[in-house]
Enzyme design. Structure first.
Site, short mmCIF file in Angstrom:
data_model
loop_
_atom_site.label_atom_id
_atom_site.label_comp_id
_atom_site.label_asym_id
_atom_site.label_seq_id
_atom_site.Cartn_x
_atom_site.Cartn_y
_atom_site.Cartn_z
N CYS A 84 -5.96 3.64 1.22
CA CYS A 84 -5.49 2.25 1.18
C CYS A 84 -6.69 1.30 1.21
O CYS A 84 -7.47 1.27 0.26
CB CYS A 84 -4.52 2.02 2.34
SG CYS A 84 -3.71 0.41 2.32
N ASP A 116 3.82 2.43 -6.66
CA ASP A 116 3.13 1.62 -5.64
C ASP A 116 3.39 0.14 -5.94
O ASP A 116 2.92 -0.39 -6.95
CB ASP A 116 1.63 1.92 -5.69
CG ASP A 116 0.86 1.29 -4.54
OD1 ASP A 116 1.27 0.22 -4.07
OD2 ASP A 116 -0.16 1.88 -4.12
N HIS A 121 3.06 3.76 -2.54
CA HIS A 121 1.84 3.56 -1.78
C HIS A 121 1.92 4.37 -0.48
O HIS A 121 2.97 4.52 0.11
CB HIS A 121 1.67 2.08 -1.43
CG HIS A 121 0.34 1.74 -0.83
ND1 HIS A 121 -0.79 1.57 -1.59
CD2 HIS A 121 -0.02 1.55 0.46
CE1 HIS A 121 -1.81 1.28 -0.80
NE2 HIS A 121 -1.37 1.27 0.45
#
Length: 285
Positions: free
Chosen positions: A164, A221, A253
């Site tokens: 991330c 995502d 995600h």
């Protein structure tokens, strides 16, 4: 290993705040609870694992380090945190890598700005993370890598992986450090609006990437649309950069984050296998 057992291994000069952080970060960040029943917990059997102190300029920052308990000259992997800090998941990733023979280390790259692990939600975390300068992050990662050379690591076999927030940093670090052998970026942002503290995104440095990077992304995502992935692919191709991006069709995600509802076991396992192959292919291990 208990938090107290981990902290007992810290150098004598470590600051009280670092000791406190080590205790607080032993669990999951407050903002990510409740924790999924699918959460993976990796044993520290056969490992030396716990918090250490990394000198960076005029201060020390804490880092979670895991490596085999016997031997030396281990390949090094810098593990770059999510927005949630060095909480239990990132620590477990370090232990997973250590069980494969790496010295894996995750420095607290938000140390100067604050302890995000105790904040109640992501909206409270974002303003803290927005204050973290990319230049500071690059410098702290350099210092962490240098420290591993004094603690059993082999810097001729240096890799990096991040998740991330750390995925974006992985791309940037591959453009920053010519000593890096390879990187693996898990769903990090590729394009964005520059700021004074974050002046570039991966798409902006594609031509400067010095080490091959494997990008692992989710086609579903919501925060990183596929058009930005395609934009990065085009930039890498134009630069003739030896990097690759995989997009998992059904993955959102955070698909590797086994403690969250976004976890997708098949994509996570495939990405982990690809990461190991990538590091092997490019001389990290």
């Amino acid at each position: 290993m208990s938090p107290n057992a981990s902290n007992s291994r810290l150098p004598l000069g470590i600051r009280r705040r670092d000791l406190l952080l080590g205790t607080l970060a032993a669990g999951f960040a407050v903002a990510v609870r409740p924790i999924s029943a699918e959460t993976i917990t990796t044993s520290d059997a056969g490992l030396t694992a716990g918090f250490v102190s990394i000198p960076v300029g005029d201060r020390d920052i804490p880092a979670y380090r895991a490596m085999p308990s016997t031997g030396t000259g281990f390949p090094v992997v810098l593990v770059v945190q999510e927005i949630f800090g060095i909480h239990a998941y990132i620590q477990d990733v370090c232990r997973r890598l250590a069980q494969l023979g790496y010295l894996a280390i995750a420095p607290n790259l938000f140390e100067r700005q604050g302890d995000v692990t105790q904040l109640p939600n992501i909206d409270a975390i974002r303003p803290i993370v927005a204050q973290v300068p990319d230049a500071q992050v690059m410098s702290d990662l350099d210092a962490t890598a240098a420290w591993t050379a004094t603690a059993g690591g082999d810097l001729t076999r240096l890799g990096i992986t991040g998740f991330c927030w750390g995925g974006r940093i992985t791309w940037l670090y591959a453009a920053h450090n010519p000593q890096l052998k390879a990187g693996v970026a898990w769903y990090g942002r590729l394009v964005g609006t520059p700021t004074e503290l974050q002046p570039q995104f991966p798409v902006d440095v594609a031509a400067d990437i010095k080490a091959p990077v494997l990008g692992l992304y989710g086609a579903k995502d919501d925060g990183i649309p596929l058009d930005s992935v395609e934009q990065m692919k085009s930039a890498l191709k134009a630069a003739n950069a030896p990097s690759e991006i995989i997009a998992y069709p059904e993955a959102p995600h955070g698909f590797h984050a086994d403690y969250r509802p976004t976890y997708r076991p098949e994509a996570a396992a495939d990405g982990w296998r690809r990461m190991q192959d990538w590091f092997r292919q490019h001389g990290v291990i």
